[in-house]
Design a protein around this motif. Structure first.
Motif, PDB file in Angstrom:
ATOM      1  N   THR A 198       0.753  -1.132   0.017  1.00 56.44           N
ATOM      2  CA  THR A 198      -0.039  -0.009   0.029  1.00 56.44           C
ATOM      3  C   THR A 198       0.771   1.128   0.034  1.00 56.44           C
ATOM      4  N   LEU A 199       0.421   2.464  -0.433  1.00 60.59           N
ATOM      5  CA  LEU A 199       1.040   3.528  -0.328  1.00 60.59           C
ATOM      6  C   LEU A 199       1.576   3.921   1.097  1.00 60.59           C
ATOM      7  N   ASP A 200       0.895   3.869   2.209  1.00 59.77           N
ATOM      8  CA  ASP A 200       1.256   3.856   3.570  1.00 59.77           C
ATOM      9  C   ASP A 200       2.564   2.886   3.773  1.00 59.77           C
ATOM     10  N   GLU A 201       2.292   1.791   3.323  1.00 55.53           N
ATOM     11  CA  GLU A 201       3.584   0.854   3.478  1.00 55.53           C
ATOM     12  C   GLU A 201       4.877   1.422   2.758  1.00 55.53           C
ATOM     13  N   LEU A 202       4.537   1.781   1.547  1.00 55.09           N
ATOM     14  CA  LEU A 202       5.704   2.216   0.571  1.00 55.09           C
ATOM     15  C   LEU A 202       6.364   3.478   1.277  1.00 55.09           C
ATOM     16  N   LYS A 203       5.739   4.326   2.003  1.00 56.12           N
ATOM     17  CA  LYS A 203       6.131   5.433   2.709  1.00 56.12           C
ATOM     18  C   LYS A 203       7.072   4.947   3.606  1.00 56.12           C
ATOM     19  N   GLN A 204       6.835   3.807   4.737  1.00 51.68           N
ATOM     20  CA  GLN A 204       7.464   3.311   5.367  1.00 51.68           C
ATOM     21  C   GLN A 204       8.799   2.762   5.036  1.00 51.68           C
ATOM     22  N   GLN A 205       8.498   1.971   3.954  1.00 49.95           N
ATOM     23  CA  GLN A 205       9.781   1.416   3.278  1.00 49.95           C
ATOM     24  C   GLN A 205      10.813   2.529   2.924  1.00 49.95           C
TER      25      GLN A 205
END
Lengths: 216, 413
Positions: A198-205
């Motif tokens: 998800t985009l939220d997960e992408l930001k965290q990565q």
């Protein structure tokens, strides 16, 4: 060395309807060859923004429709398996979709399936408005401080839209960091696959990549 | 319970949608600030369009758009004609006579003489005032906003309206399925719910319990609910059939609540059929609610375990978003806009039959964790896609789009 600051932009998207529909695989194939690049981009990307809190089973509308409406399971899986990360232009992505459908049409036997009434494929496209957010990162450390606060729309623009639709070949973040001499960090971020999270997960990565390179 | 609806301001939405969404609205608004937007529809009260404009116009004004709202005038005969036209656009067989067309043209001409058109953008809602496009020669960009399901319109009705529509600068439909072959741009803007309205705002548990008690519902036992008019297209008998299948495995109650539409002979007939089908089962609660029952409807949904919207045909079906917003998993017919709101297996289930509805209801009743997960996903889905703030943003983007025809990517930096 490029010492330009990074200007975070964002995208607002309006969905435009084309009025074109498909009821059969042959009609879908014909349309994919003729519709605009904005149409191809919309049908392979719009679900990222529609509900980024959940990873959908299939992001690609063509895969979804051939599986659900036409009951062409094998083709649906092949279309879903098209690796969006391997393309840096809509033109090449379009060719891949057409080739996948062509291959299936050539090998399939029997009467072509028609979708049930009401389940037609409706071709849409994105009309995107690109705007500056006013958020500016002066250096790489500042970038990671600011990134935490930018919206998913901004992330979507710089990571997905810029790379494929604007044909910048990489995401904007990696491009800028290479210019700053942070090649290893740029490569790490470039290797992230935005299509499986998800985009939220992408930001965290991305933030984790920064931390791994000493940018907390 | 008193209604706090009046005087709602943009800032009141921050607690619901977050500051980033309001910031985003303001960014877009800065690009259309000062624009004069004249809305024109056919009624000031009643119906979904008036409800949307009542909330939308003040918010647009607060964002700096000079939004106004005018209503066309017409006699009973005109509105009988436009009702027939409306039904025909929905696909219902109606006879559109030359006399009816003459009445439409005469009333349009009278409104053209009596109204003032002063917007930079004139936004015409639905078919009733569509003929006002004749005034486009006075200037401004004209947009036709179609709120109704025109996925399979009666050909004659559409042929009557289409020449008007083709003269607009752009059109807006609620779903991809409603798109037409037109020479002008067609945008998709989905409808929305207002999270601060009486129908959707947060309620005290005490009030919810009092409403359940008022209607004889046991809050300790599962409640399955469908909120809709008593209309065959909403398949209330299918819902009762599903309930009876579920009852073999799960102790539960069923609520079928909606407007009783006393002036609608078919509605009264369907209500009678529903009551007959319910028989003397004390756990089926058929509740024909009076107008202005929004708070009670809100409480009934919040007090439910599972919500149905088992329509067999549907325009958009915002009752689905209203239930999802209350974190309820929804089992809906796989038709119309329900398919945009229910992400199958994520925010609820799409079904095709009473048996399918029953099977999914049993699955949900037996799995509290699944209900919780779907309820949370449904809430997020509505928050991102079907709230009034998104609707306002989309309208402002259409205003921007009018200045950039033919451009797929518009750089506003």
């Amino acid at each position: 060395m490029n010492y330009e600051p990074f200007h975070f932009h964002t995208e607002r998207r309006l969905v435009e309807l084309t009025g074109r529909t498909a009821r059969t695989l042959a009609e879908l194939r014909a349309a994919v060859g003729e519709i605009s690049g904005a149409c191809i981009f919309y049908h392979t990307h719009h679900l990222f923004l529609s509900h980024h809190f959940e990873t959908p089973l299939v992001y690609n509308d063509f895969a979804d429709w051939t599986g659900e409406a036409l009951q062409e399971g094998a083709l649906s899986e092949k279309l879903a398996a098209i690796d969006l990360m391997s393309f840096t232009s809509i033109r090449d992505l379009r060719e891949a979709i057409m080739a996948t459908i062509d291959e299936h049409l050539a090998s399939s036997r029997g009467r072509p399936r028609e979708c049930p009434p009401g389940d037609e494929f409706y071709f849409c496209k994105s009309k995107s408005f690109i705007m500056a957010t006013g958020v500016v990162a002066l250096d790489v450390a500042d970038f990671f401080r600011k990134l935490a606060g930018v919206t998913n729309l901004s992330l979507y623009f710089h990571f997905l839209e810029a790379r494929l639709r604007l044909e910048r070949r990489t995401n904007d973040f990696s491009h800028w960091m290479r210019g700053r001499g942070e090649t290893a960090l740029a490569d790490d971020i470039d290797s992230l696959d935005p299509y499986i999270v998800t985009l939220d997960e992408l930001k965290q990565q991305i933030l984790e990549s920064g931390r791994a390179h000493g940018f907390a | 319970m008193d209604s706090p609806e009046r005087g709602i301001r943009l800032a009141d939405y921050e607690a619901v949608v977050g500051s980033a969404v309001l910031d985003e609205l303001r960014v877009v608004a800065s690009r259309v600030e000062g624009l004069r937007l004249q809305n024109i529809n056919s009624t000031a009260v009643g119906g979904g369009v008036a409800e949307i404009l009542t909330r939308m116009v003040p918010l647009l004004k607060e964002l700096g758009v000079q939004a106004s709202w005018d209503v066309i005038k017409g006699d009973q005969r005109f509105f009988d004609v436009t009702k027939a036209l409306h039904n025909a656009m929905h696909g219902k067989a109606e006879t559109i006579t030359p006399q009816m067309i003459e009445c439409y043209r005469d009333t349009t001409a009278a409104n053209l003489r009596n109204m003032t058109f002063g917007g930079d953008v004139v936004w015409i809602h639905d078919p009733q005032p569509a003929g006002l496009i004749e005034a486009k020669k006075n200037g401004g960009k004209w947009v036709w906003r179609c709120h109704i399901d025109v996925s399979s319109p009666d050909a004659r009705a559409w042929q009557f309206i289409a020449p008007f529509v083709d003269r607009y600068d752009a059109s807006i439909f609620s779903m991809p399925d409603f798109a037409q072959r037109l020479s002008i741009p067609q945008f998709m803007v989905a409808p929305s719910i207002d999270p601060l309205s009486d129908k959707n705002r947060e309620l005290d548990q005490g009030f919810i319990d009092s409403v359940l008690e008022k209607y004889g519902l046991d809050p300790e036992r599962p409640v399955m609910t469908q909120i809709s008019r008593f209309d065959r297209l909403k398949d209330p008998l299918g819902v009762i059939a599903a309930y009876r299948m579920v009852r073999k495995r799960h102790d539960c109650q069923l609520v079928l609540a909606g407007g009783d539409a006393p002036d609608d002979p078919e509605g009264a007939e369907v209500l009678k059929e529903v009551r007959e089908a319910a028989g003397d089962d004390p756990d089926i609660h058929v509740l024909p609610l009076p107008p202005y029952s929004d708070l009670e409807i809100n409480a009934l949904v919040r007090g439910s375990t599972v919500v149905f919207q088992k329509s067999v045909k549907e325009g958009f079906g915002l009752t689905v978003s209203e239930a999802l917003w209350k974190r309820k998993p929804v089992i809906g017919g796989a038709v119309g806009g329900i398919r945009l709101q229910i992400i199958h297996g994520v925010t609820g289930y799409l079904v095709h039959s009473p048996a399918g509805a029953a099977q999914r209801a049993m699955q949900l009743l037996g799995d509290p964790a699944l209900r919780k997960r779907m309820g949370d996903s449904g809430y997020m889905h509505v928050k991102q896609n079907f709230l009034l703030t998104r609707h306002v943003k989309d309208y402002m983007l259409v205003l921007l789009a009018l200045d950039h025809p033919g451009e797929d990517i518009v750089h506003l930096c």
